[in-house]
Motif scaffolding. Structure first.
Motif, PDB file in Angstrom:
ATOM      1  N   SER A 166      -3.907  -5.481   8.510  1.00  0.00           N
ATOM      2  CA  SER A 166      -2.515  -5.774   8.839  1.00  0.00           C
ATOM      3  C   SER A 166      -1.948  -4.851   9.913  1.00  0.00           C
ATOM      4  CB  SER A 166      -1.650  -5.703   7.575  1.00  0.00           C
ATOM      5  OG  SER A 166      -1.712  -4.405   7.003  1.00  0.00           O
ATOM      6  N   SER A 167      -2.180  -3.540   9.812  1.00  0.00           N
ATOM      7  CA  SER A 167      -1.612  -2.604  10.780  1.00  0.00           C
ATOM      8  C   SER A 167      -2.309  -1.256  10.688  1.00  0.00           C
ATOM      9  CB  SER A 167      -0.104  -2.422  10.549  1.00  0.00           C
ATOM     10  OG  SER A 167       0.127  -1.783   9.301  1.00  0.00           O
ATOM     11  N   LYS A 168      -2.061  -0.397  11.676  1.00  0.00           N
ATOM     12  CA  LYS A 168      -2.639   0.952  11.669  1.00  0.00           C
ATOM     13  C   LYS A 168      -2.035   1.802  10.552  1.00  0.00           C
ATOM     14  CE  LYS A 168      -3.743   1.068  16.606  1.00  0.00           C
ATOM     15  NZ  LYS A 168      -3.492   1.767  17.901  1.00  0.00           N
ATOM     16  N   ILE A 169      -0.755   1.566  10.273  1.00  0.00           N
ATOM     17  CA  ILE A 169      -0.108   2.306   9.190  1.00  0.00           C
ATOM     18  C   ILE A 169      -0.778   1.982   7.855  1.00  0.00           C
ATOM     19  CG2 ILE A 169       2.047   2.585   7.904  1.00  0.00           C
ATOM     20  CD1 ILE A 169       3.559   2.112  10.473  1.00  0.00           C
ATOM     21  N   SER A 170      -1.115   0.708   7.643  1.00  0.00           N
ATOM     22  CA  SER A 170      -1.775   0.307   6.408  1.00  0.00           C
ATOM     23  C   SER A 170      -3.154   0.944   6.292  1.00  0.00           C
ATOM     24  CB  SER A 170      -1.891  -1.218   6.342  1.00  0.00           C
ATOM     25  OG  SER A 170      -0.617  -1.818   6.307  1.00  0.00           O
ATOM     26  N   LYS A 171      -3.890   1.001   7.404  1.00  0.00           N
ATOM     27  CA  LYS A 171      -5.214   1.641   7.387  1.00  0.00           C
ATOM     28  C   LYS A 171      -5.091   3.107   6.994  1.00  0.00           C
ATOM     29  CE  LYS A 171      -7.501  -1.187  10.951  1.00  0.00           C
ATOM     30  NZ  LYS A 171      -6.348  -1.911  11.484  1.00  0.00           N
ATOM     31  N   ALA A 172      -4.156   3.815   7.634  1.00  0.00           N
ATOM     32  CA  ALA A 172      -3.975   5.242   7.336  1.00  0.00           C
ATOM     33  C   ALA A 172      -3.537   5.453   5.887  1.00  0.00           C
ATOM     34  CB  ALA A 172      -2.954   5.840   8.295  1.00  0.00           C
ATOM     35  N   THR A 173      -2.665   4.573   5.396  1.00  0.00           N
ATOM     36  CA  THR A 173      -2.190   4.705   4.021  1.00  0.00           C
ATOM     37  C   THR A 173      -3.303   4.418   3.022  1.00  0.00           C
ATOM     38  OG1 THR A 173      -0.023   3.921   4.786  1.00  0.00           O
ATOM     39  CG2 THR A 173      -0.375   4.019   2.415  1.00  0.00           C
ATOM     40  N   CYS A 174      -4.151   3.426   3.336  1.00  0.00           N
ATOM     41  CA  CYS A 174      -5.309   3.144   2.484  1.00  0.00           C
ATOM     42  C   CYS A 174      -6.221   4.359   2.387  1.00  0.00           C
ATOM     43  CB  CYS A 174      -6.095   1.950   3.035  1.00  0.00           C
ATOM     44  SG  CYS A 174      -5.445   0.345   2.547  1.00  0.00           S
ATOM     45  N   ILE A 190       0.828  -1.204   0.000  1.00  0.00           N
ATOM     46  CA  ILE A 190       0.000   0.000   0.000  1.00  0.00           C
ATOM     47  C   ILE A 190       0.864   1.256   0.000  1.00  0.00           C
ATOM     48  CG2 ILE A 190      -0.237   0.129   2.510  1.00  0.00           C
ATOM     49  CD1 ILE A 190      -2.940   0.883  -0.151  1.00  0.00           C
ATOM     50  N   LEU A 191       2.024   1.209   0.649  1.00  0.00           N
ATOM     51  CA  LEU A 191       2.944   2.350   0.605  1.00  0.00           C
ATOM     52  C   LEU A 191       3.502   2.564  -0.796  1.00  0.00           C
ATOM     53  CD1 LEU A 191       4.878   1.884   3.982  1.00  0.00           C
ATOM     54  CD2 LEU A 191       3.314   3.743   3.405  1.00  0.00           C
ATOM     55  N   SER A 192       3.777   1.467  -1.494  1.00  0.00           N
ATOM     56  CA  SER A 192       4.252   1.570  -2.875  1.00  0.00           C
ATOM     57  C   SER A 192       3.179   2.179  -3.769  1.00  0.00           C
ATOM     58  CB  SER A 192       4.655   0.190  -3.402  1.00  0.00           C
ATOM     59  OG  SER A 192       5.710  -0.360  -2.634  1.00  0.00           O
ATOM     60  N   LEU A 193       1.922   1.761  -3.553  1.00  0.00           N
ATOM     61  CA  LEU A 193       0.822   2.314  -4.332  1.00  0.00           C
ATOM     62  C   LEU A 193       0.660   3.806  -4.071  1.00  0.00           C
ATOM     63  CD1 LEU A 193      -1.571   1.940  -6.238  1.00  0.00           C
ATOM     64  CD2 LEU A 193      -2.952   1.260  -4.264  1.00  0.00           C
ATOM     65  N   LEU A 194       0.803   4.207  -2.816  1.00  0.00           N
ATOM     66  CA  LEU A 194       0.716   5.631  -2.475  1.00  0.00           C
ATOM     67  C   LEU A 194       1.812   6.424  -3.176  1.00  0.00           C
ATOM     68  CD1 LEU A 194      -0.465   7.973  -0.827  1.00  0.00           C
ATOM     69  CD2 LEU A 194       1.035   7.289   1.068  1.00  0.00           C
ATOM     70  N   ALA A 195       3.026   5.908  -3.154  1.00  0.00           N
ATOM     71  CA  ALA A 195       4.145   6.598  -3.805  1.00  0.00           C
ATOM     72  C   ALA A 195       3.915   6.735  -5.306  1.00  0.00           C
ATOM     73  CB  ALA A 195       5.444   5.848  -3.529  1.00  0.00           C
ATOM     74  N   VAL A 196       3.418   5.664  -5.940  1.00  0.00           N
ATOM     75  CA  VAL A 196       3.168   5.696  -7.390  1.00  0.00           C
ATOM     76  C   VAL A 196       2.091   6.715  -7.724  1.00  0.00           C
ATOM     77  CG1 VAL A 196       2.245   4.357  -9.323  1.00  0.00           C
ATOM     78  CG2 VAL A 196       3.946   3.337  -7.813  1.00  0.00           C
ATOM     79  N   GLN A 197       1.016   6.741  -6.938  1.00  0.00           N
ATOM     80  CA  GLN A 197      -0.081   7.672  -7.229  1.00  0.00           C
ATOM     81  C   GLN A 197       0.330   9.121  -6.997  1.00  0.00           C
ATOM     82  OE1 GLN A 197      -3.975   6.930  -5.778  1.00  0.00           O
ATOM     83  NE2 GLN A 197      -4.254   5.238  -7.189  1.00  0.00           N
ATOM     84  N   ILE A 198       1.147   9.357  -6.006  1.00  0.00           N
ATOM     85  CA  ILE A 198       1.643  10.718  -5.779  1.00  0.00           C
ATOM     86  C   ILE A 198       2.492  11.179  -6.960  1.00  0.00           C
ATOM     87  CG2 ILE A 198       3.207  12.119  -4.368  1.00  0.00           C
ATOM     88  CD1 ILE A 198       2.204  10.596  -1.923  1.00  0.00           C
ATOM     89  N   LEU A 199       3.348  10.292  -7.466  1.00  0.00           N
ATOM     90  CA  LEU A 199       4.160  10.621  -8.643  1.00  0.00           C
ATOM     91  C   LEU A 199       3.286  10.866  -9.869  1.00  0.00           C
ATOM     92  CD1 LEU A 199       7.128   8.094  -8.230  1.00  0.00           C
ATOM     93  CD2 LEU A 199       7.168  10.565  -7.830  1.00  0.00           C
ATOM     94  N   LEU A 204      -5.337   7.511   2.720  1.00  0.00           N
ATOM     95  CA  LEU A 204      -4.665   8.517   1.894  1.00  0.00           C
ATOM     96  C   LEU A 204      -4.767   8.182   0.412  1.00  0.00           C
ATOM     97  CD1 LEU A 204      -1.417   9.176   3.978  1.00  0.00           C
ATOM     98  CD2 LEU A 204      -3.356  10.718   3.684  1.00  0.00           C
ATOM     99  N   VAL A 205      -4.600   6.889   0.096  1.00  0.00           N
ATOM    100  CA  VAL A 205      -4.616   6.473  -1.309  1.00  0.00           C
ATOM    101  C   VAL A 205      -6.006   6.617  -1.906  1.00  0.00           C
ATOM    102  CG1 VAL A 205      -4.380   4.494  -2.859  1.00  0.00           C
ATOM    103  CG2 VAL A 205      -2.627   4.945  -1.157  1.00  0.00           C
ATOM    104  N   TYR A 206      -7.006   5.970  -1.268  1.00  0.00           N
ATOM    105  CA  TYR A 206      -8.328   5.849  -1.876  1.00  0.00           C
ATOM    106  C   TYR A 206      -9.241   7.042  -1.621  1.00  0.00           C
ATOM    107  CZ  TYR A 206      -7.029   1.028  -2.781  1.00  0.00           C
ATOM    108  OH  TYR A 206      -6.383  -0.095  -3.227  1.00  0.00           O
ATOM    109  N   CYS A 207      -8.961   7.830  -0.599  1.00  0.00           N
ATOM    110  CA  CYS A 207      -9.859   8.945  -0.268  1.00  0.00           C
ATOM    111  C   CYS A 207      -9.263  10.315  -0.582  1.00  0.00           C
ATOM    112  CB  CYS A 207     -10.251   8.883   1.207  1.00  0.00           C
ATOM    113  SG  CYS A 207     -11.117   7.370   1.649  1.00  0.00           S
ATOM    114  N   ILE A 208      -7.973  10.378  -0.914  1.00  0.00           N
ATOM    115  CA  ILE A 208      -7.367  11.683  -1.212  1.00  0.00           C
ATOM    116  C   ILE A 208      -6.664  11.669  -2.572  1.00  0.00           C
ATOM    117  CG2 ILE A 208      -5.653  13.379  -0.478  1.00  0.00           C
ATOM    118  CD1 ILE A 208      -6.278  12.660   2.393  1.00  0.00           C
ATOM    119  N   THR A 209      -5.609  10.852  -2.705  1.00  0.00           N
ATOM    120  CA  THR A 209      -4.826  10.910  -3.949  1.00  0.00           C
ATOM    121  C   THR A 209      -5.594  10.377  -5.159  1.00  0.00           C
ATOM    122  OG1 THR A 209      -3.793   8.771  -3.452  1.00  0.00           O
ATOM    123  CG2 THR A 209      -2.627  10.751  -2.729  1.00  0.00           C
ATOM    124  N   THR A 210      -6.329   9.258  -4.990  1.00  0.00           N
ATOM    125  CA  THR A 210      -7.093   8.706  -6.115  1.00  0.00           C
ATOM    126  C   THR A 210      -8.181   9.660  -6.603  1.00  0.00           C
ATOM    127  OG1 THR A 210      -6.646   6.399  -5.490  1.00  0.00           O
ATOM    128  CG2 THR A 210      -8.572   6.809  -6.869  1.00  0.00           C
TER     129      THR A 210
END
Length: 253
Positions: A153-161, A68-77, A163-169
């Motif tokens: 999996s973790s709180k970091i994954s929840k927060a990253t999800c 999910i962190l990789s997906l966030l990085a790709v979408q930001i780019l 960011l990805v699906y509700c902001i960057t996407t």
């Protein structure tokens, strides 16, 4: 595991001498050293299994977080690249900042109210199409197993999800499909036809055959919201709320 079996091997087969003595004296039992070795073997095997289970869980958590962190990085780019292209190559009316400027149309029509109404209408349409699809095609799983594993999996994954699906996407897709594409083709044809074409492209770009109808409906609602208000904020908010509801249903299902 091999070392454990070798060290505790005498606890299971009965040595020849002990077998003869047991046959002579039925009331005799294995010595305490044999029982102790057997207990130690079980304890070590249990500890080894627990250690392996703990390591597997940590590896799965790390893998889910990395995905999910990789997906966030790709979408930001991708978002940065899109904004750069719009800034330096597109016409002034297609620049990112102009998608949010107040104009005559947006003054008359409240984009926030349009977003709330559009979101409710979108949920209703998706719910109806889901029921029809279940009856015509057959029921399918509500949740995405990969996405659910990441959420759990973790709180970091929840927060990253989030960011990805509700902001960057929403920012990326609404800028491309509504701000640029829909606005471009609506200048050469009627807005109804432009919404239809942009929604078809939006659905096809996700490469999801089973969800193509719902994606098309989502594109139509987002396109209508943008055309009605003239402000990209309405479609971004609808997109964000829809994705947030999808994450919540996936987490709870």
């Amino acid at each position: 595991m091999i070392l454990l079996h070798i060290r505790c091997y005498p606890a299971y087969p009965t040595p020849p001498k002990l077998s003869q003595e047991l046959s002579k004296n039925p009331t005799s039992y294995p010595s305490s050293s044999v029982l102790l070795c057997s207990s130690e073997c079980k304890l070590k095997l249990s500890s080894k299994a627990s250690f392996q289970c703990s390591c597997t869980e940590k590896e799965n958590t790390h893998e889910a977080s990395s995905q999910i962190l990789s997906l966030l990085a790709v979408q930001i780019l991708e978002l940065i690249g899109t904004l750069f292209l719009l800034q330096w190559t597109a016409k002034p009316q297609y620049k990112f900042i102009n998608f949010f400027k107040t104009n005559k149309l947006s003054k008359e029509r409240n984009w926030l109210l349009a977003a709330v109404l559009g979101c409710g209408f979108l949920f209703l349409l998706v719910f109806i199409t889901s029921i029809l699809a279940d009856r015509l095609i057959g029921p399918k799983a509500v949740n995405n197993p990969v996405l659910k594993e990441i959420l759990l999996s973790s709180k970091i994954s929840k927060a990253t999800c989030f960011l990805v699906y509700c902001i960057t996407t929403p920012l990326l897709e609404e800028t491309v499909y509504r701000g640029f594409l829909l606005r471009s083709i609506s200048a050469t044809m009627k807005w109804q036809r432009a919404i239809f074409i942009s929604s078809v492209i939006f659905s096809a770009a996700h490469f999801s055959g089973e969800n193509s109808l719902q994606l098309f409906i989502i594109g139509c609602v987002l396109g209508c919201s943008y055309c009605w208000t003239g402000n990209l904020s309405s479609s971004i908010l609808i997109h964000s709320l829809y994705n947030a509801m999808t994450l919540l249903l996936t987490f709870l299902s």
